[in-house]
Design an enzyme around this catalytic site. Structure first.
Site, PDB file in Angstrom:
ATOM      1  N   HIS A 189       0.700  -1.220  -0.025  1.00 22.58           N
ATOM      2  CA  HIS A 189       0.200  -0.056   0.108  1.00 22.58           C
ATOM      3  C   HIS A 189       0.805   1.340  -0.134  1.00 22.58           C
ATOM      4  CE1 HIS A 189      -3.192  -2.987   0.789  1.00 22.58           C
ATOM      5  NE2 HIS A 189      -3.936  -1.992  -0.001  1.00 22.58           N
ATOM      6  N   ARG A 296     -10.988   3.409  -2.105  1.00 20.01           N
ATOM      7  CA  ARG A 296     -10.461   2.445  -0.923  1.00 20.01           C
ATOM      8  C   ARG A 296     -10.899   3.376   0.326  1.00 20.01           C
ATOM      9  NH1 ARG A 296      -5.757   1.407  -4.238  1.00 20.01           N
ATOM     10  NH2 ARG A 296      -5.418  -0.916  -4.174  1.00 20.01           N
ATOM     11  N   ARG A 332     -15.731   1.047  -2.428  1.00 20.99           N
ATOM     12  CA  ARG A 332     -15.553  -0.361  -1.782  1.00 20.99           C
ATOM     13  C   ARG A 332     -15.698  -0.216  -0.322  1.00 20.99           C
ATOM     14  NH1 ARG A 332      -9.479  -3.073  -2.226  1.00 20.99           N
ATOM     15  NH2 ARG A 332      -9.290  -1.361  -0.751  1.00 20.99           N
ATOM     16  N   GLU A 431     -10.910 -11.332  -6.050  1.00 23.19           N
ATOM     17  CA  GLU A 431      -9.614 -11.263  -5.816  1.00 23.19           C
ATOM     18  C   GLU A 431      -9.155 -12.198  -4.914  1.00 23.19           C
ATOM     19  OE1 GLU A 431      -9.023  -7.627  -3.405  1.00 23.19           O
ATOM     20  OE2 GLU A 431     -10.776  -7.919  -2.204  1.00 23.19           O
ATOM     21  N   ASN A 454      -4.031  -7.416  -7.307  1.00 23.71           N
ATOM     22  CA  ASN A 454      -3.030  -7.354  -6.281  1.00 23.71           C
ATOM     23  C   ASN A 454      -3.053  -8.706  -5.346  1.00 23.71           C
ATOM     24  OD1 ASN A 454      -2.686  -4.849  -7.259  1.00 23.71           O
ATOM     25  ND2 ASN A 454      -3.540  -3.751  -5.763  1.00 23.71           N
ATOM     26  N   ASP A 455      -4.348  -8.719  -4.978  1.00 21.39           N
ATOM     27  CA  ASP A 455      -4.593  -9.903  -3.937  1.00 21.39           C
ATOM     28  C   ASP A 455      -4.606 -11.300  -4.914  1.00 21.39           C
ATOM     29  OD1 ASP A 455      -4.620  -9.140  -1.479  1.00 21.39           O
ATOM     30  OD2 ASP A 455      -6.124  -7.840  -1.722  1.00 21.39           O
ATOM     31  N   ARG A 465       2.202 -10.444  -0.826  1.00 23.49           N
ATOM     32  CA  ARG A 465       2.518  -9.336  -1.645  1.00 23.49           C
ATOM     33  C   ARG A 465       3.471  -8.497  -1.047  1.00 23.49           C
ATOM     34  NH1 ARG A 465      -3.482  -6.465  -1.761  1.00 23.49           N
ATOM     35  NH2 ARG A 465      -2.577  -4.513  -2.211  1.00 23.49           N
ATOM     36  N   CYS A 502      -9.348  -3.225 -10.724  1.00 27.56           N
ATOM     37  CA  CYS A 502      -8.768  -2.269 -10.318  1.00 27.56           C
ATOM     38  C   CYS A 502      -7.297  -2.399  -9.506  1.00 27.56           C
ATOM     39  CB  CYS A 502      -9.827  -1.647  -8.947  1.00 27.56           C
ATOM     40  SG  CYS A 502     -10.322  -3.036  -7.872  1.00 27.56           S
TER      41      CYS A 502
HETATM   42  C1  PEP Z   1      -6.292  -5.729  -5.152  1.00 29.48           C
HETATM   43  O1  PEP Z   1      -6.473  -6.716  -4.211  1.00 29.48           O
HETATM   44  O2  PEP Z   1      -6.118  -5.817  -6.212  1.00 29.48           O
HETATM   45  C2  PEP Z   1      -6.965  -4.423  -4.522  1.00 29.48           C
HETATM   46  C3  PEP Z   1      -7.357  -3.407  -5.754  1.00 29.48           C
HETATM   47  O3  PEP Z   1      -7.347  -4.193  -3.581  1.00 29.48           O
HETATM   48  P1  PEP Z   1      -6.232  -3.674  -2.303  1.00 29.48           P
HETATM   49  O4  PEP Z   1      -4.975  -3.453  -3.088  1.00 29.48           O
HETATM   50  O5  PEP Z   1      -6.489  -2.466  -1.673  1.00 29.48           O
HETATM   51  O6  PEP Z   1      -6.169  -5.066  -1.472  1.00 29.48           O
HETATM   52 MG    MG Z   2      -7.521  -6.513  -2.341  1.00 29.44          MG
END
Ligand code: PEP
Ligand code: MG
Length: 571
Positions: A189, A296, A332, A431, A454-455, A465, A502
């Site tokens: 993040h 977010r 979200r 995700e 990302n997840d 991650r 996203c």
């Molecule tokens: C993701 O997981 O791709 C996502 C957009 O959410 P975050 O990065 O906030 O977990």
């Molecule tokens: Mg996520």
């Protein structure tokens, strides 16, 4: 001159002095002192310089932070000025002939223990304040002052082990020209925040906090992931040119701000932005965002030590919906857990927080928090084009439960005579691999999908991650991920629903051709990536990219995919 290779986390080039945001070792050795009067004076001098330091931090904090956050430093100044602590430390130095640092450590530990053992929440919190103040004082006594972003008063590149999202939120963009960290990945993040702040960042540099000394001159290349320590004159000149070229390239892209994103054969996609709050909206508009694909909301919960009220949330959601003037805004619901923690919610200590009580799982345990957020969203729904999205949905039942709670709150508001829109959409993030595989079933019940790569990538590859050791497994272009993405998009389309993305992958230049080919409808990314992605997609044919994407899904490795994409799209 030394060059360190890390992971490029946010584009741009910075040249500035290093500012190390590293906690010094504050181990105390107990010593006997002869001249106790002198030692008492040493202590009093340290108190005085700590008081000055707190005043400077308070001053800077009141410019960058909310009033409530800045007020913490007033509380710290009061603790420091409290005569009780000083009397006890001075007595100890005088009677036991010990050094000031050891006396302070013993006295403050006793205070902390007393406060911590009290049942009252207020006193428990004071224990944390005493801990903070005595650490700062001890650091000054040991001659190793604590770093603090608020004390930065000239242009710097921050060097740290990691930056938490709240550290990053406090950075003054005018002075902090970039940062380099030991750990993290492209999707941690802090990296995501760096992109929305538009400052370059290089993460996963492993030992950067040891390699760099305070005040070293740093070149930070956030495009290639390089950090150069104490470069020679020629290298500085070379990078000044690169920095200016990058700025010029960004300017050129601005011509596309009001253009649509249409492929050469007439297929249009939407490019929207990921935001962390209303403060990011000017960036969305400046960069030609056609809406918000991910708000977010957890950043709203990091603003203060208390949970945001329904009213506060309502104001923020309304402000964002109104500012976007009817363009879609995907909000979200709370996604706390993993690497995002907030003071107001006590998360269980878990071995694997990314696999634990996070996001909608936490909301089911704390329905009070969830319902407050949903009420605020429903009330705001009449002010724009709202799309509510649930994160971390793994099963159909979870979606039904979350939507059920949403509809209960809607009925309650309607019964109270409060207006609620009738045409907001309700969708989910994809995700978790279980949801990606079962997308055809989920597509019958949701209004849309947004793929959180990302997840999705960390869970598909079982690779944290946040861990630089397994960063090589962040493989957005691995055929396994492409197949999951294809499955999700096709499942949505079969039910007449739209599919977006996203996760950070949506903004990657190499992903543009593939996602266009796979039929993605909406690409949501850091606002600063939008124009480059628009330029690229406008140069591609959808039909050709479809062929390319299908070929890539049949490849064996990510390297093969990358080679094919580069060849087909001229990157
Ligand atoms: C993701 O997981 O791709 C996502 C957009 O959410 P975050 O990065 O906030 O977990
Ligand atoms: Mg996520």
């Amino acid at each position: 001159m030394t060059m360190i290779k890390g992971v490029a986390a946010s584009n741009g080039i910075a040249l500035a002095k290093a500012y190390k945001l590293v906690m010094p070792d504050l181990t105390v050795t107990k010593e006997t002192v002869e001249d106790v009067e002198k030692e008492v004076q040493v202590y009093k001098d340290a108190v005085a310089s700590t008081a000055k330091e707190l005043a400077v931090i308070k001053e800077a904090a009141s410019k960058n932070l909310s009033e409530e956050e800045a007020a913490v430093f007033d509380a710290h100044a009061q603790i420091l000025a409290d005569p009780e602590m000083e009397t006890q430390v001075v007595d100890k130095i005088t009677n036991e002939k010990v050094n000031a640092a050891a006396a302070l450590e013993e006295v403050s530990n006793t205070f902390i223990m007393i406060f911590e053992s009290m049942d009252d929440e207020y006193f428990k919190e004071r224990a944390a304040d005493v801990k903070d103040v005595s650490r700062r004082l001890l650091a000054n006594l040991l001659g190793k002052p604590l770093p603090n972003p608020a004390l930065i008063d000239s242009e710097v590149v921050i060097i740290a082990d990691d930056l938490t999202p709240s550290d990053t939120a406090q950075l003054n963009k005018n002075l902090v020209k970039g940062f380099a960290t030991n750990i993290g990945g492209r999707t941690s993040h802090s990296a995501i925040m760096a992109r929305s702040l538009e400052i370059p960042a290089v993460v996963a540099c492993k030992t950067i906090t040891e390699d760099v000394q305070e005040g070293d001159f740093i070149i930070l290349d956030g495009i290639n992931g390089d950090v150069i320590i104490n470069p020679d004159e020629d290298t500085i000149k070379e990078y000044e040119v690169k920095r200016d070229e990058y700025i010029a390239y960004k300017e050129e892209l601005k011509q596309l701000v009001n253009e649509k994103t249409i492929s050469t054969d007439g297929h249009q996609v939407e490019l929207v932005a990921n935001i962390g709050g209303a403060g990011d909206l000017p960036g969305v508009i400046e960069n030609g965002g056609e809406g918000v694909g991910l708000f977010r909301t957890e950043f709203l919960y990091m603003e203060s030590a208390d949970l945001p009220t329904e009213e506060r949330q309502f104001e923020v959601y309304k402000e964002i919906l109104e500012a976007m003037e009817g363009k879609p805004v995907v909000v979200r619901t709370l996604d706390i857990g993993g690497d995002k923690k907030i003071e107001a919610i006590d998360l269980p200590d878990e071995m694997n927080p990314f696999l634990g009580v996070r996001a909608v799982r936490l909301c089911f345990q704390r329905e009070d928090i969830f319902r407050t957020q949903l009420r605020a969203l429903l009330r705001a729904s009449v002010y724009g084009n709202l799309r509510i999205m649930f994160p971390m949905i793994a099963t159909v039942q979870e979606f039904r439960k979350a939507k059920g709670i949403l509809l209960e709150e809607k009925d309650k508001l309607v019964a109270e005579g409060i207006p609620v829109s009738d045409d907001f959409q309700v969708g989910i993030m994809i995700e978790i691999p279980a949801a990606a595989v079962l997308a055809d079933v989920l597509a019958k019940e949701v209004d849309f999908f947004s793929i959180g790569t990302n997840d999705l990538i960390q869970y598909t590859f079982a690779a944290d991650r946040m861990s630089s050791g397994v960063a090589y497994l962040y493989q957005p272009f691995n055929p396994s991920i492409l197949r999951l993405v294809r499955n999700v998009i096709n499942a949505a389309h079969a039910e007449g629903k739209w599919a977006g993305m996203c996760g950070e992958m949506a903004g990657e230049p190499l992903a543009g051709p593939l996602l266009l080919g796979l039929g993605l409808d909406e690409f949501s990314m850091s606002a600063t990536s939008i124009l480059a992605q628009r330029k690229l997609i406008r140069s591609l044919s959808k039909a050709e990219m479809e062929e390319l994407a299908n070929k890539c899904c049949d490849c064996a490795t990510m390297d093969e995919v990358v080679a094919l994409v580069k060849e087909a799209s001229g990157q």
